[in-house]
Design a protein around this motif. Structure first.
Motif, PDB file in Angstrom:
ATOM      1  N   ASN A   9       0.816  -1.217   0.000  1.00  0.00           N
ATOM      2  CA  ASN A   9       0.000   0.000   0.000  1.00  0.00           C
ATOM      3  C   ASN A   9       0.846   1.262   0.000  1.00  0.00           C
ATOM      4  OD1 ASN A   9      -2.545  -1.251   0.075  1.00  0.00           O
ATOM      5  ND2 ASN A   9      -2.345  -1.613   2.283  1.00  0.00           N
ATOM      6  N   HIS A  10       1.859   1.253   0.841  1.00  0.00           N
ATOM      7  CA  HIS A  10       2.630   2.477   1.013  1.00  0.00           C
ATOM      8  C   HIS A  10       3.338   2.898  -0.273  1.00  0.00           C
ATOM      9  CE1 HIS A  10       4.166   5.500   3.734  1.00  0.00           C
ATOM     10  NE2 HIS A  10       5.263   5.475   3.008  1.00  0.00           N
ATOM     11  N   PHE A  11       3.847   1.925  -1.005  1.00  0.00           N
ATOM     12  CA  PHE A  11       4.540   2.247  -2.257  1.00  0.00           C
ATOM     13  C   PHE A  11       3.562   2.892  -3.234  1.00  0.00           C
ATOM     14  CE2 PHE A  11       5.988   1.478  -6.542  1.00  0.00           C
ATOM     15  CZ  PHE A  11       7.334   1.810  -6.483  1.00  0.00           C
ATOM     16  N   VAL A  12       2.366   2.328  -3.328  1.00  0.00           N
ATOM     17  CA  VAL A  12       1.366   2.874  -4.265  1.00  0.00           C
ATOM     18  C   VAL A  12       0.933   4.261  -3.807  1.00  0.00           C
ATOM     19  CG1 VAL A  12      -0.932   2.524  -5.256  1.00  0.00           C
ATOM     20  CG2 VAL A  12       0.612   0.573  -4.929  1.00  0.00           C
ATOM     21  N   ARG A  13       0.804   4.423  -2.514  1.00  0.00           N
ATOM     22  CA  ARG A  13       0.445   5.741  -1.966  1.00  0.00           C
ATOM     23  C   ARG A  13       1.464   6.802  -2.427  1.00  0.00           C
ATOM     24  NH1 ARG A  13      -2.584   7.424   2.501  1.00  0.00           N
ATOM     25  NH2 ARG A  13      -1.794   9.340   3.425  1.00  0.00           N
ATOM     26  N   LEU A  44      -6.401   7.484  -0.427  1.00  0.00           N
ATOM     27  CA  LEU A  44      -5.287   6.731  -1.009  1.00  0.00           C
ATOM     28  C   LEU A  44      -5.080   5.455  -0.209  1.00  0.00           C
ATOM     29  CD1 LEU A  44      -2.709   9.581  -1.702  1.00  0.00           C
ATOM     30  CD2 LEU A  44      -4.099   8.331  -3.364  1.00  0.00           C
ATOM     31  N   PRO A  45      -4.340   4.500  -0.766  1.00  0.00           N
ATOM     32  CA  PRO A  45      -4.027   3.297   0.014  1.00  0.00           C
ATOM     33  C   PRO A  45      -3.368   3.698   1.341  1.00  0.00           C
ATOM     34  CG  PRO A  45      -3.327   3.026  -2.261  1.00  0.00           C
ATOM     35  CD  PRO A  45      -3.765   4.456  -2.115  1.00  0.00           C
ATOM     36  N   LYS A  51       0.768  -6.019   1.293  1.00  0.00           N
ATOM     37  CA  LYS A  51       0.703  -6.185  -0.166  1.00  0.00           C
ATOM     38  C   LYS A  51      -0.760  -6.336  -0.563  1.00  0.00           C
ATOM     39  CE  LYS A  51       3.787  -9.603  -0.743  1.00  0.00           C
ATOM     40  NZ  LYS A  51       4.595 -10.539  -1.549  1.00  0.00           N
ATOM     41  N   GLN A  52      -1.371  -5.210  -0.963  1.00  0.00           N
ATOM     42  CA  GLN A  52      -2.815  -5.226  -1.228  1.00  0.00           C
ATOM     43  C   GLN A  52      -3.224  -4.509  -2.494  1.00  0.00           C
ATOM     44  OE1 GLN A  52      -4.111  -3.662   2.605  1.00  0.00           O
ATOM     45  NE2 GLN A  52      -4.870  -5.685   3.218  1.00  0.00           N
TER      46      GLN A  52
END
Ligand SMILES: [Zn+2]
Length: 205
Positions: A9-13, A44-45, A51-52
């Motif tokens: 999530n954090h990476f996508v955020r 946002l995520p 891992k979602q």
């Protein structure tokens, strides 16, 4: 159909915040809604490493970017977002572990770039379902970064390479890892075009 493969999530955020920095909040709202991901405009995520976020959704956002801005325009926007994502990500994800010098190799130089690109590749392989490797070539200061499972072009098809987000991310990574030298990254072949892997050439300008 979703891929069943995920980014944390954090990476996508961070990636979405970076893209927003490039195209603005209004542009993002359009991209979310055209990608059937309108909920992202509301939230946002989350700020965690679960891992979602499915690769199919990640790729869809960039496909929409391409459909709105065209191939050339979207490439430069995605590259900029990739660069910002690396810079933001590095301050959050183990800066020390990726950039600290290998004992005996000195702080800078092409060898340390390879070592650090390898750490970045291993890091991404660990926290997500993307799969990548990196090697040096016979040409000085030139590296090949291969992505076998690619979040940027999952389920996409295109006559030209589309993984510009990675091009930007890898260029910025090489710049940081070399102590500020300018590298450019070009995607030589892309799974969106039927290749077996997305292959990026990173070389010193
Ligand atoms: Zn790709």
């Amino acid at each position: 159909m979703k891929s069943g493969l995920f980014f944390p999530n954090h990476f996508v955020r961070i990636a979405l915040q970076s893209l927003e920095e490039v195209i603005g909040p209004g542009g993002m709202t359009t991209i979310y809604s055209h990608s059937s991901l309108a909920y992202l405009a509301e939230a946002l995520p989350p700020d965690d490493m679960n891992k979602q976020f499915d690769f199919t959704d990640f790729a869809a956002l960039f496909e929409t970017l391409q459909s709105i801005f065209g191939s050339r325009g979207s490439r430069s926007l995605a590259m900029r977002a990739g660069r910002i994502t690396f810079t933001r990500g590095l301050t959050i994800f183990g800066k020390g572990s990726i950039t600290e010098p290998q004992p005996g190799t000195g702080p800078l130089g092409p060898h340390s770039v390879l070592i650090r690109l390898n750490r970045l590749s291993n890091f991404l392989n660990t926290v997500s379902d993307q799969r990548s490797t990196v090697i040096a070539t016979d040409i000085p200061d030139t590296f090949i970064y291969t992505v076998q499972v690619c979040p940027n072009c999952m389920d996409r098809s295109s006559s030209e390479p589309v993984c510009a987000f990675y091009e930007g991310l890898l260029s910025e990574a090489a710049k940081t890892f070399s102590g500020g030298l300018e590298y450019s990254t070009r995607e030589l072949q892309c799974m969106a075009g039927g290749a077996e892997a997305c292959i990026f050439e990173i070389k010193l300008d």
